[in-house]
Write an enzyme that holds these catalytic residues in place. Structure first.
Site, PDB file in Angstrom:
ATOM      1  CE  LYS A  36      -3.679  -2.363   0.099  1.00  0.00           C
ATOM      2  NZ  LYS A  36      -4.375  -2.197  -1.145  1.00  0.00           N
ATOM      3  CB  THR A  68       9.535  -3.915   1.452  1.00  0.00           C
ATOM      4  OG1 THR A  68       8.151  -5.534   2.259  1.00  0.00           O
ATOM      5  CG2 THR A  68       8.034  -4.768  -0.059  1.00  0.00           C
ATOM      6  CE  LYS A 124      11.370  -3.838   4.915  1.00  0.00           C
ATOM      7  NZ  LYS A 124      11.116  -4.097   5.877  1.00  0.00           N
ATOM      8  CG  ASN A 168      12.340   1.036   5.977  1.00  0.00           C
ATOM      9  OD1 ASN A 168      13.085   2.219   6.252  1.00  0.00           O
ATOM     10  ND2 ASN A 168      11.328   1.627   5.997  1.00  0.00           N
ATOM     11  CG  ASP A 222      10.626  -1.278   8.806  1.00  0.00           C
ATOM     12  OD1 ASP A 222       9.489  -0.696   8.140  1.00  0.00           O
ATOM     13  OD2 ASP A 222      11.447  -2.317   8.153  1.00  0.00           O
ATOM     14  N   GLY A 252       9.929 -14.122  14.614  1.00  0.00           N
ATOM     15  CA  GLY A 252      10.899 -13.987  13.195  1.00  0.00           C
ATOM     16  C   GLY A 252      12.559 -13.630  13.421  1.00  0.00           C
ATOM     17  N   GLY A 306      14.339  -9.264   8.649  1.00  0.00           N
ATOM     18  CA  GLY A 306      14.359  -7.561   8.356  1.00  0.00           C
ATOM     19  C   GLY A 306      13.802  -6.543   9.174  1.00  0.00           C
ATOM     20  N   GLY A 358      -0.629  -3.807  12.421  1.00  0.00           N
ATOM     21  CA  GLY A 358       0.156  -2.969  12.015  1.00  0.00           C
ATOM     22  C   GLY A 358       0.171  -2.599  10.632  1.00  0.00           C
TER      23      GLY A 358
END
Length: 291
Positions: free
Chosen positions: A25, A71, A75, A96, A111, A135, A138, A252
């Protein structure tokens, strides 16, 4: 001879690059701000494979773009290929946000800023001592940086490929970051003030144990805050489970909106605001009815 208007249009272009990229987006955010502030410019999506990424970076240096956002999965490679990395990008080890100065490609990472600003919007004064992070890509790098800046004393890291998590702990310091197997995440949840998912997978279905889904919010203390960097869908299965257990959650989308601010300012010279109108426009584009 190149027409002057066309040349100006080319030099006002920015990008978002990733693979895949159809879900992003970011161009919608950029276009909203360009229209709102009455600026000339264009934002485009560039779907670039890992193999093609270095060639794409070379094309940026030829002046085809003012800069852009990076993205997954690029990164860390963007960080490596940049001519200059600022202190934040260097601390995180990933970039980023890229922009051109002269013929040099510069890089930062917004970020961490986006993550913190999103939580600040919905949970002012958020803080804690212990965080669980799922996770080790990046996004996780940026969030660990943000948590260390907010003085979290313990960060428990879980990743399906344990070596990647170990490498991340080594990078940021094992005194703060501890790596654990997936199966121990439920027990560690008892200590967590903040739980963060940075993976793109549906974690509920990713790993099943004999006694149910691998993460059990029953063992999470009721004051814990749960957030997910994934914004499509807006309420992920991870957040759905947390909500079902009465926990405070933050989606998010705000991280995406806020991380776009520093780059837009560098490219167009105007620091944009994350407003209700912007949020509503992106939610409408996503097909969400939430405000």
């Amino acid at each position: 001879m190149v027409d002057l208007v066309d040349h100006k249009k080319i030099c006002s272009r920015v990008f978002v690059v990733g693979y895949p990229i159809h879900h992003s987006k970011s161009p919608k955010i950029h276009k909203f701000w360009l229209k709102y502030y009455g600026l000339q410019g264009e934002s485009v999506s560039e779907e670039v494979t890992v193999r093609e990424f270095s060639n794409f970076i070379a094309s940026i240096k030829k002046g085809n773009f003012l800069g852009g956002n990076v993205t997954s999965p690029h990164k860390q490679e963007a960080f490596r290929l940049a001519d200059y990395k600022d202190g934040i990008a260097t601390a995180i080890g990933a970039a980023n946000t890229l922009w051109i100065e002269g013929k040099k490609l510069l890089a930062t990472n917004s970020d961490a800023y986006g993550f913190s600003a999103n939580l600040d919007d919905f949970v002012p004064g958020w803080a804690g001592e212990t965080a669980l992070v799922f996770g080790a890509g990046g996004a996780a790098r940026a969030i660990i940086y943000a948590l260390k800046k907010r003085k979290f004393e313990r960060i428990f890291l879980f990743n399906r490929t344990k070596k990647n998590a170990d490498d991340l702990a080594e990078y940021f310091g094992k005194s703060t970051i501890k790596v654990y197997d997936w199966c121990s995440s439920c027990e560690k949840a008892r200590q967590a003030d903040l739980i963060v998912n940075t993976t793109s997978m549906d974690m509920i279905n990713f790993s099943e144990r004999e006694n149910g889904a691998f993460f059990d919010f029953h063992k999470t203390k009721p004051t814990a805050l749960v957030t997910d960097v994934v914004y499509t869908p807006l309420i992920t299965p991870f957040l759905q489970q947390a909500k079902a257990h009465g926990l405070k959650t933050v989606n998010g989308l705000g991280m995406l909106l806020h991380q776009a601010v520093p780059g837009f300012e560098k490219w167009f010279g105007v620091r944009p605001s994350v407003t209700k109108e912007l949020r509503a426009a992106i939610l409408e584009d996503m097909g969400e009815n939430r405000g």
